[in-house]
Scaffold this motif. Structure first.
Motif, PDB file in Angstrom:
ATOM      1  N   GLU A   1       0.823  -1.211   0.000  1.00  0.00           N
ATOM      2  CA  GLU A   1       0.000   0.000   0.000  1.00  0.00           C
ATOM      3  C   GLU A   1       0.859   1.263   0.000  1.00  0.00           C
ATOM      4  O   GLU A   1       0.529   2.237  -0.665  1.00  0.00           O
ATOM      5  N   GLU A   2       1.951   1.236   0.744  1.00  0.00           N
ATOM      6  CA  GLU A   2       2.799   2.422   0.852  1.00  0.00           C
ATOM      7  C   GLU A   2       4.268   2.027   0.862  1.00  0.00           C
ATOM      8  O   GLU A   2       4.645   0.991   1.408  1.00  0.00           O
ATOM      9  N   ILE A   3       5.089   2.868   0.270  1.00  0.00           N
ATOM     10  CA  ILE A   3       6.542   2.737   0.387  1.00  0.00           C
ATOM     11  C   ILE A   3       7.009   3.739   1.439  1.00  0.00           C
ATOM     12  O   ILE A   3       6.679   4.938   1.367  1.00  0.00           O
ATOM     13  N   VAL A   4       7.748   3.253   2.405  1.00  0.00           N
ATOM     14  CA  VAL A   4       8.148   4.053   3.559  1.00  0.00           C
ATOM     15  C   VAL A   4       9.673   4.044   3.657  1.00  0.00           C
ATOM     16  O   VAL A   4      10.359   3.338   2.919  1.00  0.00           O
ATOM     17  N   ASP A   5      10.187   4.839   4.588  1.00  0.00           N
ATOM     18  CA  ASP A   5      11.638   4.858   4.727  1.00  0.00           C
ATOM     19  C   ASP A   5      12.105   3.842   5.765  1.00  0.00           C
ATOM     20  O   ASP A   5      11.307   3.214   6.464  1.00  0.00           O
ATOM     21  N   ASP A   6      13.417   3.697   5.848  1.00  0.00           N
ATOM     22  CA  ASP A   6      14.030   2.723   6.741  1.00  0.00           C
ATOM     23  C   ASP A   6      13.644   2.955   8.195  1.00  0.00           C
ATOM     24  O   ASP A   6      13.425   2.007   8.958  1.00  0.00           O
ATOM     25  N   SER A   7      13.515   4.225   8.596  1.00  0.00           N
ATOM     26  CA  SER A   7      13.179   4.524   9.993  1.00  0.00           C
ATOM     27  C   SER A   7      11.779   4.045  10.350  1.00  0.00           C
ATOM     28  O   SER A   7      11.522   3.622  11.477  1.00  0.00           O
ATOM     29  N   PHE A   8      10.849   4.078   9.388  1.00  0.00           N
ATOM     30  CA  PHE A   8       9.490   3.581   9.614  1.00  0.00           C
ATOM     31  C   PHE A   8       9.526   2.084   9.892  1.00  0.00           C
ATOM     32  O   PHE A   8       8.883   1.592  10.819  1.00  0.00           O
ATOM     33  N   ILE A   9      10.286   1.353   9.102  1.00  0.00           N
ATOM     34  CA  ILE A   9      10.426  -0.090   9.304  1.00  0.00           C
ATOM     35  C   ILE A   9      11.002  -0.372  10.687  1.00  0.00           C
ATOM     36  O   ILE A   9      10.524  -1.260  11.420  1.00  0.00           O
ATOM     37  N   ARG A  10      12.007   0.372  11.089  1.00  0.00           N
ATOM     38  CA  ARG A  10      12.640   0.137  12.389  1.00  0.00           C
ATOM     39  C   ARG A  10      11.699   0.463  13.545  1.00  0.00           C
ATOM     40  O   ARG A  10      11.744  -0.192  14.588  1.00  0.00           O
ATOM     41  N   ARG A  11      10.833   1.446  13.374  1.00  0.00           N
ATOM     42  CA  ARG A  11       9.864   1.768  14.434  1.00  0.00           C
ATOM     43  C   ARG A  11       8.836   0.657  14.608  1.00  0.00           C
ATOM     44  O   ARG A  11       8.199   0.553  15.655  1.00  0.00           O
ATOM     45  N   HIS A  12       8.638  -0.139  13.583  1.00  0.00           N
ATOM     46  CA  HIS A  12       7.631  -1.205  13.624  1.00  0.00           C
ATOM     47  C   HIS A  12       8.284  -2.575  13.488  1.00  0.00           C
ATOM     48  O   HIS A  12       7.721  -3.496  12.893  1.00  0.00           O
ATOM     49  N   ASN A  13       9.473  -2.709  14.087  1.00  0.00           N
ATOM     50  CA  ASN A  13      10.240  -3.939  13.901  1.00  0.00           C
ATOM     51  C   ASN A  13       9.680  -5.150  14.648  1.00  0.00           C
ATOM     52  O   ASN A  13      10.212  -6.248  14.517  1.00  0.00           O
ATOM     53  N   SER A  14       8.591  -4.959  15.417  1.00  0.00           N
ATOM     54  CA  SER A  14       7.955  -6.104  16.075  1.00  0.00           C
ATOM     55  C   SER A  14       6.895  -6.748  15.192  1.00  0.00           C
ATOM     56  O   SER A  14       6.355  -7.799  15.547  1.00  0.00           O
ATOM     57  N   LEU A  15       6.591  -6.132  14.064  1.00  0.00           N
ATOM     58  CA  LEU A  15       5.569  -6.685  13.170  1.00  0.00           C
ATOM     59  C   LEU A  15       6.203  -7.698  12.217  1.00  0.00           C
ATOM     60  O   LEU A  15       7.349  -7.531  11.789  1.00  0.00           O
ATOM     61  N   PRO A  16       5.456  -8.747  11.861  1.00  0.00           N
ATOM     62  CA  PRO A  16       6.000  -9.756  10.942  1.00  0.00           C
ATOM     63  C   PRO A  16       6.394  -9.141   9.604  1.00  0.00           C
ATOM     64  O   PRO A  16       5.675  -8.300   9.049  1.00  0.00           O
ATOM     65  N   MET A  17       7.529  -9.558   9.107  1.00  0.00           N
ATOM     66  CA  MET A  17       8.075  -8.965   7.886  1.00  0.00           C
ATOM     67  C   MET A  17       8.655 -10.012   6.957  1.00  0.00           C
ATOM     68  O   MET A  17       8.975 -11.125   7.361  1.00  0.00           O
TER      69      MET A  17
END
Length: 563
Positions: A202-218
């Protein structure tokens, strides 16, 4: 800094999808439907001979088969599932004329096969398939029964697709993808694939967004070949970004799915539908433009919808059957102290919802689960779809297939009861949802085989008919060894000393007890006796009827409005 993998969807498909490829459609809270549509645009009129695997091959995905692009389907479920299960006519035609081969599995065994490949092992033990026709079909090749010291366990072999098509919530340009809940197969298919993942998000985000949500399955970036921003890429299915800010969700487009279901009945109508919505638009952006801003805005409005149920009339046949099943299920949970109740879609899940709601209101700790990865959820009024998006925020745990089917239903740490619908059920309790009376394909197992193979108890729900209650089913989708009760629209049949007996019956106006029971016996397609303690089924509790009607106010499952 990692190299960007961001590509337009059309370019990614042209670069990574090759004729003859084995494509896996990932199964989680998002469906890779935008990618499927783009493949149809680029390969229409050719004969690429794709092999497709999917836990749930549904709705718009059938256009792949109708376009003649698929030679083999490896599936757990194939048909329509929103809001209720039914066969897809286009797939049935292709199966009947031999243009597509269907290989049947269950949801957990298909996941386990991908897990085995991702873990680098040749096979994985499961508790599913034993005693089913699927075990016979795959025996000696992809299914085996092995074990030391006389202990036998089914095992399934590793499965390796070439490329995974996936739709997630968000990804960074490097390809770290946050999945949509519930998580279904998780990352297993993506890590099993030979050539990796084509990821729509749905959205392309930056690396910091991924790190803030690093508890979600990826999905890790190293498994991803391309990242494509495709808003509404799961359409016509919904998508809910539970626990994730900055990504908008949407609900199912029921009108769109209804239009396709109607078109699928006729090849010419389906061809017109495909041209209108897939091949007749340039790309996904033009598809969204054709849907229109107002329609998309309505789909974004994910709001609780509650219709006040009317109790002015008595229960219908469908309601009595569902509430009888709820009583049986509730009684068994109380006696056995089951921790979890898991139900198949239809009358079965409505019965489980009512039973668990009643028990929990009285203080019971029992929880509901759903195969895709919903654990401890509380069904909300107004939407009877088993995987309704508004139920996701109520979950105690948003998890995956391995946890719900592999651990909670099969593991010794959890006491469980399963409630299943049945296309057909026989004298041994075996259930068939794979082959119709004409030999044609129905829908397959889904998770039914998995839960019935391992649950501590199984209750089946089926409308009473000699075509549904048969001497022997033509295809054993679900082995019946754990089915202790069959609840029908006319009676309850409980297994006693290895045989089913009628233990209660629904009274019929103007008919005495003996006449009613004689008719039930005559309409049962296998020999059945009347228990000595057989009694009339009591009228449903008013509170339970209110709960049931609140769950399905539009009467998707419950039939016509009472007169």
């Amino acid at each position: 800094m990692s190299e960007s993998k961001v590509l337009p969807l059309a370019e990614a498909v042209a670069k990574f999808v090759q004729p003859g490829a084995f494509l896996h459609l990932a199964y989680n809270g998002g469906r890779p439907n935008a990618a499927v549509a783009e493949i149809i645009r680029q390969f229409a009129g050719t004969d690429p001979g794709f092999r497709i695997s999917a836990h749930g091959f549904v709705n718009t995905q059938h256009a792949l088969v109708a376009a003649g692009l698929v030679k083999k389907l490896t599936v757990a479920y194939a048909g329509e599932n929103f809001p209720s299960p039914r066969p897809n006519p286009a797939l049935q035609r292709a199966s009947a004329d031999g243009s597509v081969e269907i290989e049947n599995w269950s949801i957990w065994t298909l996941t386990a096969r991908l897990m085995a490949q991702a873990l680098g092992v040749p096979f994985l033990p499961v508790r599913s398939l034993a005693g089913s026709t699927m075990a016979q079909e795959h025996g000696g090749r992809d299914y085996h029964e092995v074990g030391p010291d006389g202990a036998v366990s089914p095992v399934v072999t590793a499965l390796r697709p070439d490329l995974v098509l996936l739709h997630g919530l968000a990804a960074d340009p490097a390809g770290n993808v946050i999945l949509a809940p519930p998580y279904g197969e998780g990352a297993w298919g993506s890590l099993a694939a030979r050539d990796g993942v084509l990821a729509c998000v749905e959205e392309i985000v930056d690396d910091s967004f991924i790190r803030r949500h690093n508890s979600l399955p990826m999905i890790p970036a190293h498994a991803v070949r391309a990242v494509c921003r495709t808003p509404f890429g799961s359409h016509p299915y919904g998508l809910q970004p539970v626990g994730l800010e900055g990504v908008a969700g949407y609900i199912e487009d029921a009108d769109f799915m209804d239009e396709l279901r109607a078109a699928a009945a006729d090849p010419e109508e389906l061809a017109r539908w495909t041209k209108k919505w897939i091949t007749g638009v340039r790309d996904h952006d033009e598809f969204l433009a054709r849907l229109g801003e107002e329609r998309l805005r309505r789909l974004r409005e994910v709001k609780p919808v509650v219709w006040p149920p009317s109790l002015a009339t008595g229960p219908t046949v469908e309601e009595r059957m569902t509430l009888t099943a709820a009583r049986i299920v509730g009684d068994r949970i109380t006696v056995a102290g089951h921790d979890v109740a898991l139900a198949g879609i239809g009358f079965a899940h409505l019965a489980a919802w009512v039973a668990v709601a009643r028990l929990r209101s009285a203080g019971s700790p029992v929880q509901l689960a759903a195969e895709l990865g919903m654990s401890g959820f509380e069904p909300q009024p107004g939407d009877p779809y088993l995987f309704a998006g508004r139920n996701l925020p109520t979950c105690l745990q948003l998890t995956d297939v391995m946890t719900v089917l592999g651990r909670d239903m099969a593991g010794p740490g959890t006491s469980s009861i399963a409630v299943l619908g049945a296309g057909q059920i026989d004298a041994e309790g075996n259930i068939n949802s794979t082959v119709g009376a004409d030999g044609g394909f129905l829908v397959g197992s889904g998770g039914a085989n998995d839960v019935a193979s391992a649950a501590d108890d199984v209750v089946a729900v089926v409308k009473h008919s000699p075509r549904r209650l048969v001497e022997a089913v033509p295809y054993v989708t679900v082995p019946g060894r754990r089915v202790s009760a069959i609840v029908t629209s006319e009676a309850v049949l409980e297994r006693r000393d290895g045989r089913y007996e009628i233990t209660s019956y629904v009274e019929v106006a103007g008919s005495d007890r003996d006449t009613t029971l004689r008719r039930i016996v005559e309409r049962t397609g296998f020999p059945v006796s009347v228990a000595a303690d057989c009694r009339a089924e009591p009228l449903p509790d008013a509170a339970d009827l209110e709960r049931l009607r609140a769950y399905d106010p539009q009467r998707v499952f419950l039939g016509s409005v009472p007169a």
